[in-house]
Design a protein around this motif. Structure first.
Motif, PDB file in Angstrom:
ATOM      1  N   MET A 189       0.825  -1.191   0.000  1.00  0.00           N
ATOM      2  CA  MET A 189       0.000   0.000   0.000  1.00  0.00           C
ATOM      3  C   MET A 189       0.867   1.252   0.000  1.00  0.00           C
ATOM      4  SD  MET A 189      -3.298   0.849   0.400  1.00  0.00           S
ATOM      5  CE  MET A 189      -4.218   2.281   0.803  1.00  0.00           C
ATOM      6  N   LYS A 190       1.894   1.265   0.864  1.00  0.00           N
ATOM      7  CA  LYS A 190       2.759   2.437   0.944  1.00  0.00           C
ATOM      8  C   LYS A 190       3.561   2.629  -0.332  1.00  0.00           C
ATOM      9  CE  LYS A 190       3.270   2.598   5.928  1.00  0.00           C
ATOM     10  NZ  LYS A 190       4.195   2.613   7.059  1.00  0.00           N
ATOM     11  N   SER A 191       3.993   1.536  -0.945  1.00  0.00           N
ATOM     12  CA  SER A 191       4.795   1.662  -2.154  1.00  0.00           C
ATOM     13  C   SER A 191       3.969   2.208  -3.316  1.00  0.00           C
ATOM     14  CB  SER A 191       5.422   0.321  -2.532  1.00  0.00           C
ATOM     15  OG  SER A 191       4.405  -0.616  -2.835  1.00  0.00           O
ATOM     16  N   SER A 192       2.662   1.913  -3.337  1.00  0.00           N
ATOM     17  CA  SER A 192       1.829   2.457  -4.401  1.00  0.00           C
ATOM     18  C   SER A 192       1.641   3.963  -4.218  1.00  0.00           C
ATOM     19  CB  SER A 192       0.474   1.755  -4.446  1.00  0.00           C
ATOM     20  OG  SER A 192      -0.253   2.009  -3.264  1.00  0.00           O
ATOM     21  N   LYS A 193       1.540   4.423  -2.967  1.00  0.00           N
ATOM     22  CA  LYS A 193       1.444   5.860  -2.708  1.00  0.00           C
ATOM     23  C   LYS A 193       2.739   6.555  -3.081  1.00  0.00           C
ATOM     24  CE  LYS A 193      -1.968   5.713   0.960  1.00  0.00           C
ATOM     25  NZ  LYS A 193      -2.253   6.018   2.365  1.00  0.00           N
ATOM     26  N   LEU A 194       3.874   5.919  -2.758  1.00  0.00           N
ATOM     27  CA  LEU A 194       5.166   6.496  -3.112  1.00  0.00           C
ATOM     28  C   LEU A 194       5.320   6.570  -4.623  1.00  0.00           C
ATOM     29  CD1 LEU A 194       7.944   7.541  -2.251  1.00  0.00           C
ATOM     30  CD2 LEU A 194       8.723   5.169  -2.240  1.00  0.00           C
ATOM     31  N   GLY A 195       4.883   5.539  -5.308  1.00  0.00           N
ATOM     32  CA  GLY A 195       4.934   5.540  -6.767  1.00  0.00           C
ATOM     33  C   GLY A 195       4.063   6.626  -7.363  1.00  0.00           C
ATOM     34  N   ALA A 196       2.895   6.846  -6.766  1.00  0.00           N
ATOM     35  CA  ALA A 196       1.999   7.900  -7.254  1.00  0.00           C
ATOM     36  C   ALA A 196       2.621   9.281  -7.049  1.00  0.00           C
ATOM     37  CB  ALA A 196       0.656   7.811  -6.548  1.00  0.00           C
ATOM     38  N   VAL A 197       3.259   9.493  -5.908  1.00  0.00           N
ATOM     39  CA  VAL A 197       3.911  10.782  -5.650  1.00  0.00           C
ATOM     40  C   VAL A 197       5.073  10.993  -6.611  1.00  0.00           C
ATOM     41  CG1 VAL A 197       5.277  12.071  -3.949  1.00  0.00           C
ATOM     42  CG2 VAL A 197       3.190  10.899  -3.253  1.00  0.00           C
ATOM     43  N   LEU A 198       5.862   9.952  -6.827  1.00  0.00           N
ATOM     44  CA  LEU A 198       6.981  10.071  -7.772  1.00  0.00           C
ATOM     45  C   LEU A 198       6.478  10.334  -9.185  1.00  0.00           C
ATOM     46  CD1 LEU A 198       9.401   7.280  -6.521  1.00  0.00           C
ATOM     47  CD2 LEU A 198       9.662   9.747  -6.294  1.00  0.00           C
ATOM     48  N   ALA A 199       5.401   9.671  -9.572  1.00  0.00           N
ATOM     49  CA  ALA A 199       4.827   9.899 -10.898  1.00  0.00           C
ATOM     50  C   ALA A 199       4.326  11.334 -11.022  1.00  0.00           C
ATOM     51  CB  ALA A 199       3.698   8.919 -11.159  1.00  0.00           C
ATOM     52  N   LEU A 200       3.738  11.869  -9.957  1.00  0.00           N
ATOM     53  CA  LEU A 200       3.274  13.247  -9.970  1.00  0.00           C
ATOM     54  C   LEU A 200       4.433  14.220 -10.176  1.00  0.00           C
ATOM     55  CD1 LEU A 200       0.911  15.260  -9.508  1.00  0.00           C
ATOM     56  CD2 LEU A 200       1.568  15.228  -7.094  1.00  0.00           C
ATOM     57  N   PHE A 201       5.560  13.975  -9.501  1.00  0.00           N
ATOM     58  CA  PHE A 201       6.721  14.843  -9.672  1.00  0.00           C
ATOM     59  C   PHE A 201       7.298  14.745 -11.082  1.00  0.00           C
ATOM     60  CE2 PHE A 201       7.016  14.864  -4.958  1.00  0.00           C
ATOM     61  CZ  PHE A 201       6.996  16.247  -4.803  1.00  0.00           C
ATOM     62  N   VAL A 202       7.313  13.551 -11.634  1.00  0.00           N
ATOM     63  CA  VAL A 202       7.825  13.392 -13.010  1.00  0.00           C
ATOM     64  C   VAL A 202       6.920  14.114 -13.995  1.00  0.00           C
ATOM     65  CG1 VAL A 202       8.227  11.698 -14.838  1.00  0.00           C
ATOM     66  CG2 VAL A 202       9.057  11.258 -12.524  1.00  0.00           C
ATOM     67  N   VAL A 203       5.613  14.016 -13.803  1.00  0.00           N
ATOM     68  CA  VAL A 203       4.673  14.713 -14.683  1.00  0.00           C
ATOM     69  C   VAL A 203       4.830  16.229 -14.545  1.00  0.00           C
ATOM     70  CG1 VAL A 203       2.208  15.163 -15.085  1.00  0.00           C
ATOM     71  CG2 VAL A 203       3.027  12.821 -14.824  1.00  0.00           C
ATOM     72  N   ALA A 204       4.980  16.698 -13.304  1.00  0.00           N
ATOM     73  CA  ALA A 204       5.173  18.140 -13.092  1.00  0.00           C
ATOM     74  C   ALA A 204       6.463  18.611 -13.750  1.00  0.00           C
ATOM     75  CB  ALA A 204       5.190  18.455 -11.602  1.00  0.00           C
ATOM     76  N   TRP A 205       7.534  17.810 -13.657  1.00  0.00           N
ATOM     77  CA  TRP A 205       8.796  18.171 -14.295  1.00  0.00           C
ATOM     78  C   TRP A 205       8.632  18.217 -15.815  1.00  0.00           C
ATOM     79  CZ3 TRP A 205      11.879  15.193 -17.595  1.00  0.00           C
ATOM     80  CH2 TRP A 205      13.103  15.769 -17.917  1.00  0.00           C
ATOM     81  N   ALA A 206       7.935  17.253 -16.376  1.00  0.00           N
ATOM     82  CA  ALA A 206       7.721  17.227 -17.824  1.00  0.00           C
ATOM     83  C   ALA A 206       6.898  18.429 -18.274  1.00  0.00           C
ATOM     84  CB  ALA A 206       7.026  15.926 -18.230  1.00  0.00           C
TER      85      ALA A 206
END
Length: 70
Positions: free
Chosen positions: A1-18
Motif C-alpha cells: 500500500m505504501k509503495s503504491s502511494k510512493l509511486g503515485a507521488v513520484l509519478a506526480l513529480f515526473v509529470v510536473a517536471w515534464a
C-alpha cells in the motif's frame, strides 16, 4: 500500500517536471520562465511551513505515545 502511494507521488513529480519542460520550451526564454517560477514562491513557503508543522505534530504525538507506553 505504501509503495503504491510512493509511486503515485513520484509519478506526480515526473509529470510536473515534464510539464515545466514543455512550458519552458513554449516560452523559449529563461527570464520569462524565471518570472513564472518566482510567482510560486509564496506557495513554496506555505508547503514548507506545513511540513514543519506536521513534523512538530508528529514529534508531539510520539512523545505522548512513549509516555503512555512507560
Amino acid at each position: 500500500m505504501k509503495s503504491s502511494k510512493l509511486g503515485a507521488v513520484l509519478a506526480l513529480f515526473v509529470v510536473a517536471w515534464a510539464i515545466s519542460f514543455f512550458v519552458f520550451r513554449a516560452l523559449g526564454d529563461w527570464s520569462t520562465a524565471g518570472n513564472i517560477g518566482d510567482s510560486f514562491g509564496a506557495v513554496s513557503a506555505l508547503f514548507s511551513g506545513a511540513a514543519l508543522a506536521l513534523a512538530i505534530y508528529s514529534m508531539v504525538l510520539q512523545q505522548k505515545q512513549t509516555a503512555e507506553f512507560e
